[in-house]
Design a protein around this motif. Sequence first.
Motif: not given
Lengths: 103, 245
Positions: A24-36
């Motif tokens: 739910r954290n916005l920054i962690i959502i973007f971090l998971c995009t970087e993992m993709m």
Amino acid sequence: MLLATVVLGGVLFTLGAVGFVTRRNLIIIFLCTEMMFQGIILNLVAFGRYPLGGRVLFDGEVFALFLIAVAAAEAALALALVVLLYRYRGSLDANAYTQLKDE
Amino acid sequence: MPTLLLTVLAAGALGLFLAMPGGRTLGARLGAVALALAGVAVLTALGRHLGTGPWSWYLGFAAVMLFAAVRVITHGKPVYSALYFVLLIVSGAGLVILMGVEFLAYALVIVYAGAILVTYLFVIMLAQQAFPAAYDTHARQPFWGCVAGFFLIALLATRLLLPGVAAEAAVTGAPAGELDNFTVVGTRLLTEYVIGIQVVGVLLLAAMVGAIAIARRERPAADAGRAGARFGATDADQGAGEEDD
């Protein structure tokens, strides 16, 4: 070697996708995009290093370098948006930004 | 063969669901054990496929990458997620060095871990509360997320590991002759992809201008609600000063 790296890239992409929809954290959502992006980079390097026909020309590596540049630009804009949203609302919760919902 | 693969993937998905942040302490430990068993099964199969020798380093890097990736998405604190992501990138750089692309490894460590992740850490520390927030300690529908992830990786893995595909992809391409990786990549970047470099330069310039324009501090006084109260009189004073004209 090609298969192992491609499967590993797929697992990284899947983990990034699961983290994207779950956190739910916005920054962690973007971090998971970087993992993709990391999974995709592994795929590109594997297919560039072990092409299914022809000489090895490191095409995948050049593609991955451009991908890193695009990821940097996207991360800058995403974090600028997150900073703006945090300044506006005071929360990083993805559930707090529901003004565009239908109900 | 697909049954064993699907069992390992299902164990991994179940372990991931149990390890998600959400107040399941006993489940978190069970989840860690299930995930570790699934990871060990995957890496053992991979080890039997690869044999011994220099490719044992590949197994080590792959194990660290998988562990770091799982900790990125299951840790409750965002700073730890970003630091585990740095570990993921560094082990990924080691992995691509094994495949002969050293320039990309240096670019990953310098640009990705050194610039992008440091920016993420700065923004996490800017926007952090003093206590663990509720949106970090509770995941959002972790069960259906892990089910969707299981279906995605099951589709990918079973299609990739079918017997016909394995035979077709068993080629190991010869390296590019006498030249090293830097020479080949540098030459290609500056001869074939020179327009791409110019376009990427313009893209980065546009992103930089856009980021500064989005996140600058002078906002009109209409925004000085909760944000104005949080950041003191600076924004409200600027807004009042601009409105007088």
